[in-house]
Design a protein around this motif. Sequence first.
Motif, PDB file in Angstrom:
ATOM      1  N   LYS A  14       4.525  70.265 -13.860  1.00 35.95           N
ATOM      2  CA  LYS A  14       5.307  70.585 -15.031  1.00 35.95           C
ATOM      3  C   LYS A  14       4.472  70.374 -16.282  1.00 35.95           C
ATOM      4  O   LYS A  14       4.508  71.167 -17.239  1.00 35.95           O
ATOM      5  CB  LYS A  14       6.578  69.718 -15.052  1.00 35.95           C
ATOM      6  N   MET A  17       1.945  73.116 -16.512  1.00 33.90           N
ATOM      7  CA  MET A  17       2.630  74.343 -16.916  1.00 33.90           C
ATOM      8  C   MET A  17       2.919  74.320 -18.411  1.00 33.90           C
ATOM      9  O   MET A  17       2.733  75.319 -19.121  1.00 33.90           O
ATOM     10  CB  MET A  17       3.945  74.520 -16.167  1.00 33.90           C
ATOM     11  N   THR A  18       3.365  73.182 -18.893  1.00 34.01           N
ATOM     12  CA  THR A  18       3.674  73.050 -20.310  1.00 34.01           C
ATOM     13  C   THR A  18       2.392  73.220 -21.125  1.00 34.01           C
ATOM     14  O   THR A  18       2.375  73.905 -22.158  1.00 34.01           O
ATOM     15  CB  THR A  18       4.313  71.682 -20.593  1.00 34.01           C
ATOM     16  N   GLU A  19       1.318  72.566 -20.676  1.00 32.90           N
ATOM     17  CA  GLU A  19       0.034  72.700 -21.369  1.00 32.90           C
ATOM     18  C   GLU A  19      -0.433  74.155 -21.358  1.00 32.90           C
ATOM     19  O   GLU A  19      -0.923  74.672 -22.374  1.00 32.90           O
ATOM     20  CB  GLU A  19      -1.032  71.815 -20.705  1.00 32.90           C
ATOM     21  N   ALA A  20      -0.268  74.823 -20.226  1.00 34.88           N
ATOM     22  CA  ALA A  20      -0.680  76.231 -20.101  1.00 34.88           C
ATOM     23  C   ALA A  20       0.163  77.100 -21.022  1.00 34.88           C
ATOM     24  O   ALA A  20      -0.353  78.022 -21.689  1.00 34.88           O
ATOM     25  CB  ALA A  20      -0.570  76.696 -18.662  1.00 34.88           C
ATOM     26  N   GLU A  21       1.454  76.822 -21.075  1.00 38.39           N
ATOM     27  CA  GLU A  21       2.329  77.593 -21.964  1.00 38.39           C
ATOM     28  C   GLU A  21       1.942  77.384 -23.427  1.00 38.39           C
ATOM     29  O   GLU A  21       1.915  78.321 -24.225  1.00 38.39           O
ATOM     30  CB  GLU A  21       3.791  77.194 -21.742  1.00 38.39           C
ATOM     31  N   ILE A  22       1.640  76.117 -23.772  1.00 43.49           N
ATOM     32  CA  ILE A  22       1.244  75.801 -25.149  1.00 43.49           C
ATOM     33  C   ILE A  22      -0.061  76.523 -25.469  1.00 43.49           C
ATOM     34  O   ILE A  22      -0.222  77.110 -26.555  1.00 43.49           O
ATOM     35  CB  ILE A  22       1.128  74.279 -25.345  1.00 43.49           C
ATOM     36  N   ALA A  24      -1.280  79.194 -23.984  1.00 36.99           N
ATOM     37  CA  ALA A  24      -1.019  80.641 -24.014  1.00 36.99           C
ATOM     38  C   ALA A  24      -0.350  81.025 -25.323  1.00 36.99           C
ATOM     39  O   ALA A  24      -0.701  82.043 -25.959  1.00 36.99           O
ATOM     40  CB  ALA A  24      -0.154  81.038 -22.823  1.00 36.99           C
ATOM     41  N   GLU A  25       0.609  80.176 -25.755  1.00 40.78           N
ATOM     42  CA  GLU A  25       1.282  80.459 -27.011  1.00 40.78           C
ATOM     43  C   GLU A  25       0.298  80.377 -28.187  1.00 40.78           C
ATOM     44  O   GLU A  25       0.333  81.205 -29.111  1.00 40.78           O
ATOM     45  CB  GLU A  25       2.428  79.446 -27.197  1.00 40.78           C
TER      46      GLU A  25
END
Length: 163
Positions: A14, A17-22, A24-25
């Motif tokens: 998780k 994933m959060t780091e990847a989303e951040i 990516a954002e």
Amino acid sequence: RSVRKDVQARATEKMLMTEAEIKAEAMVREAKAALARAKAEAWRRRVELVMQEESTAAKSKAELLAKLQSEVAGAKAEADGQLKVADATKEWGQVEAASTAHLVRRRQWLEEMRETEVIVEMAKCKDVNFIGKRGDQVVEALLEGSIGFADGTIGTKEDCQIQ
């Protein structure tokens, strides 16, 4: 332990994933910002090119206007010069006409004076009648170069020593 590992793995997943989303954002934001900068730079370059072309066009227009004004001024000066030449030619023609008329009157006067001199000389030389048709014939004959006198003799101007 396996539940713990499982929970730990899920938490790690998780978190990743959060780091990847951040990330990516952030990358999307950076890409959008780069696109906005590229659009702004393209618009700035377009404005510069348009202004440069307008400046070149205005300069060309000014040069053409100056050239046109110069040509118009030259044509006007040439026309003025031609008008002055025409006026001078007209005045010269009037002077020539007056001079010619004067010369014609002078020649007529000289001719009349010569006729008078010849008639006077003829009158001294012979008894000649100058009145009427007979007188006109004598003057005409005199001008032609041969004379018939009243006494019936025929002679020339030289016979009376007329000069």
